[in-house]
Design an enzyme around this catalytic site. Structure first.
Site, mmCIF file in Angstrom:
data_model
loop_
_atom_site.group_PDB
_atom_site.id
_atom_site.type_symbol
_atom_site.label_atom_id
_atom_site.label_comp_id
_atom_site.label_asym_id
_atom_site.label_seq_id
_atom_site.Cartn_x
_atom_site.Cartn_y
_atom_site.Cartn_z
ATOM 1 N N HIS A 17 19.988 -3.891 33.308
ATOM 2 C CA HIS A 17 19.137 -3.955 34.508
ATOM 3 C C HIS A 17 17.833 -3.224 34.206
ATOM 4 O O HIS A 17 17.722 -2.011 34.366
ATOM 5 C CB HIS A 17 19.881 -3.310 35.691
ATOM 6 C CG HIS A 17 19.152 -3.416 37.003
ATOM 7 N ND1 HIS A 17 19.810 -3.469 38.208
ATOM 8 C CD2 HIS A 17 17.828 -3.472 37.315
ATOM 9 C CE1 HIS A 17 18.932 -3.550 39.192
ATOM 10 N NE2 HIS A 17 17.711 -3.537 38.674
ATOM 11 N N HIS A 19 13.534 -4.055 34.407
ATOM 12 C CA HIS A 19 12.403 -4.942 34.681
ATOM 13 C C HIS A 19 11.330 -4.636 33.643
ATOM 14 O O HIS A 19 10.821 -3.494 33.607
ATOM 15 C CB HIS A 19 11.848 -4.686 36.083
ATOM 16 C CG HIS A 19 12.864 -4.909 37.172
ATOM 17 N ND1 HIS A 19 12.970 -6.084 37.867
ATOM 18 C CD2 HIS A 19 13.846 -4.101 37.660
ATOM 19 C CE1 HIS A 19 13.956 -5.992 38.752
ATOM 20 N NE2 HIS A 19 14.514 -4.801 38.645
ATOM 21 N N HIS A 197 19.909 -8.982 42.814
ATOM 22 C CA HIS A 197 19.835 -7.664 43.436
ATOM 23 C C HIS A 197 20.442 -7.811 44.834
ATOM 24 O O HIS A 197 20.029 -8.688 45.606
ATOM 25 C CB HIS A 197 18.381 -7.215 43.599
ATOM 26 C CG HIS A 197 17.733 -6.697 42.354
ATOM 27 N ND1 HIS A 197 17.700 -7.391 41.177
ATOM 28 C CD2 HIS A 197 17.070 -5.521 42.116
ATOM 29 C CE1 HIS A 197 17.039 -6.679 40.275
ATOM 30 N NE2 HIS A 197 16.652 -5.538 40.813
ATOM 31 N N GLU A 200 21.056 -2.923 47.423
ATOM 32 C CA GLU A 200 20.201 -1.805 46.990
ATOM 33 C C GLU A 200 19.616 -1.188 48.262
ATOM 34 O O GLU A 200 19.873 -0.043 48.577
ATOM 35 C CB GLU A 200 19.064 -2.297 46.073
ATOM 36 C CG GLU A 200 18.073 -1.189 45.691
ATOM 37 C CD GLU A 200 16.800 -1.685 45.003
ATOM 38 O OE1 GLU A 200 16.467 -2.874 45.119
ATOM 39 O OE2 GLU A 200 16.125 -0.856 44.352
ATOM 40 N N ASP A 278 16.273 0.395 35.418
ATOM 41 C CA ASP A 278 15.490 -0.342 36.427
ATOM 42 C C ASP A 278 14.005 -0.428 36.065
ATOM 43 O O ASP A 278 13.580 -1.421 35.471
ATOM 44 C CB ASP A 278 15.708 0.294 37.816
ATOM 45 C CG ASP A 278 15.579 -0.701 38.967
ATOM 46 O OD1 ASP A 278 15.413 -1.897 38.698
ATOM 47 O OD2 ASP A 278 15.645 -0.279 40.134
ATOM 48 N N ASP A 279 13.215 0.591 36.430
ATOM 49 C CA ASP A 279 11.764 0.603 36.171
ATOM 50 C C ASP A 279 11.388 1.970 35.607
ATOM 51 O O ASP A 279 10.744 2.788 36.295
ATOM 52 C CB ASP A 279 11.003 0.360 37.490
ATOM 53 C CG ASP A 279 11.386 -0.959 38.135
ATOM 54 O OD1 ASP A 279 10.909 -2.005 37.662
ATOM 55 O OD2 ASP A 279 12.196 -0.936 39.086
HETATM 56 N N1 HPA Z 1 14.377 -3.590 43.412
HETATM 57 C C1 HPA Z 1 13.959 -4.812 43.744
HETATM 58 N N2 HPA Z 1 13.026 -5.437 43.059
HETATM 59 C C2 HPA Z 1 12.468 -4.838 42.004
HETATM 60 C C3 HPA Z 1 12.859 -3.588 41.634
HETATM 61 C C4 HPA Z 1 13.870 -2.930 42.367
HETATM 62 O O1 HPA Z 1 14.285 -1.780 42.096
HETATM 63 N N3 HPA Z 1 12.125 -3.261 40.535
HETATM 64 C C5 HPA Z 1 11.329 -4.301 40.274
HETATM 65 N N4 HPA Z 1 11.539 -5.267 41.166
HETATM 66 ZN ZN ZN Z 2 15.943 -3.816 39.722
#
Ligand code: HPA
Ligand code: ZN
Length: 342
Positions: A17, A19, A197, A200, A278-279
């Site tokens: 996971h 991006h 997703h 979350e 994630d990011d």
């Molecule tokens: N959640 C949803 N969309 C996203 C995320 C996230 O954490 N990061 C990049 N796009």
């Molecule tokens: Zn994500």
């Protein structure tokens, strides 16, 4: 327990996971803005970092999409992906399944093929030179219109050799998965693997919809399942993989403190959970930092950390042979350190 950071750093693992646009480091962002003549209101890395302030998912997404606007040329996407892979190698990540958001780029006039070629060439070089296998997952932005998502899918159909799966990301509140049924039906008919997703920033019912209506094979995040015992039991029984991102959840206010994160409870309920970043350029930690922060805050045992790494290979879209190879690499590593793997 006396947990050693080296134990985490040296463990062979997969990241499922991530991006790619979320790996854009401030210094690279500044360099690309300059090279592509894009005006931005920052001059220094410190300026950019100061602007990385977000209290929730939408505030983060606004900054993330603004950051993505400096990605224009094929080489920009190549460099972005390559920088991540070099970090991955340093963290003993042996396999990656990475997301990209083509609609964030095509909506600004950057061609789909420009984005894809830059990313795919870096992933192919990563396999050759770093020994990191990969799968590429194209995400649909759930807050854009459906027609734009179908357009992205049509383009992906021309590149099935490079795109393995489709996913669903961006703002979750107000965009339940069920809305995308026809899109996911078509993607599956075209042979793509599927993830989404869900849970979350949204309710447990979004996780159910992603499974029952979209028929996805893996849930991204999914931490809202902790609110629904029946759903937890079902996820455990069906061995549904969940790609959990602990630091992201803290930074976006999904949980107040790392000590409150449901990761350990999910693990101990028998869920197929994995840890991911994630990011990382925005949340301030790559994969090993996520393992470390979660493990220390939640007092995870070595066996639980080992289980998370094992799940990361097991939950991947790898073929049987490569999965077996990586699992035995992990077992050899654990064996050398005589970890209780129970
Ligand atoms: N959640 C949803 N969309 C996203 C995320 C996230 O954490 N990061 C990049 N796009
Ligand atoms: Zn994500």
């Amino acid at each position: 327990m006396n947990l050693d950071r080296k134990f985490i750093d040296s463990l062979p693992k997969a990241e499922l996971h991530l991006h790619l646009e979320g790996t854009l480091e401030p210094a690279h962002f500044l360099a690309l803005a300059k090279r592509n003549n894009i005006e931005i209101p920052y001059r220094t890395v410190a300026d950019v970092k100061r602007a990385y302030r977000f209290g929730n998912l939408q505030e983060f997404l606004d900054i993330y999409y603004r950051g993505s606007r400096v990605l224009v040329q094929e080489r920009d996407f190549f460099e972005l992906t390559w920088a991540y892979l070099e970090r991955a190698r340093a963290e003993n990540i042996r396999h990656v399944e990475v997301f990209f958001d083509p609609q964030a780029h095509t909506s600004r006039g950057v061609h789909f093929d420009t984005v894809l070629s830059g990313i795919a060439e870096a992933l192919e070089k990563g396999a050759r030179e770093l020994g990191i296998s990969s799968r590429l997952i194209m995400c649909f932005l759930r807050d854009l219109n459906l027609a734009s998502a179908f357009e992205a899918l049509e383009q992906a159909c021309e590149h099935k050799d490079r795109i393995s799966a489709v996913g669903l990301d961006s703002a979750e509140a107000g965009y339940p998965p069920g809305k995308f049924k026809d899109l996911f039906d078509l993607a599956k008919a075209e042979g793509f693997r599927t993830v989404a997703h869900a849970g979350e920033d949204g309710p447990p019912s979004n996780i159910l919809e992603a499974i029952d209506i979209l028929g996805i094979e893996r849930i991204d995040h999914g931490i809202a399942c902790i609110e629904d015992d029946g759903l937890m039991t079902r996820l455990a029984e069906m061995k549904m993989p969940l790609t959990v991102c602990p630091l992201s959840n803290v930074k976006l206010g999904m949980v107040e403190r790392m000590q409150d994160h449901p990761l350990r409870a999910m693990l101990e309920s028998g869920l197929m959970v994995t840890v991911n970043s994630d990011d990382p350029a925005y949340f301030g930690g790559y994969l090993n930092e996520n393992y470390w922060l979660a493990a220390t805050a939640l007092n995870l045992s070595q066996a639980q950390i080992y289980r998370l790494a094992r799940n990361s290979f097991q939950a991947s879209f790898l073929d049987h042979a490569r999965k077996a190879e990586l699992l035995s690499e992990l077992d050899a590593h654990a064996g050398n350190r005589s970890i209780g793997t129970g």
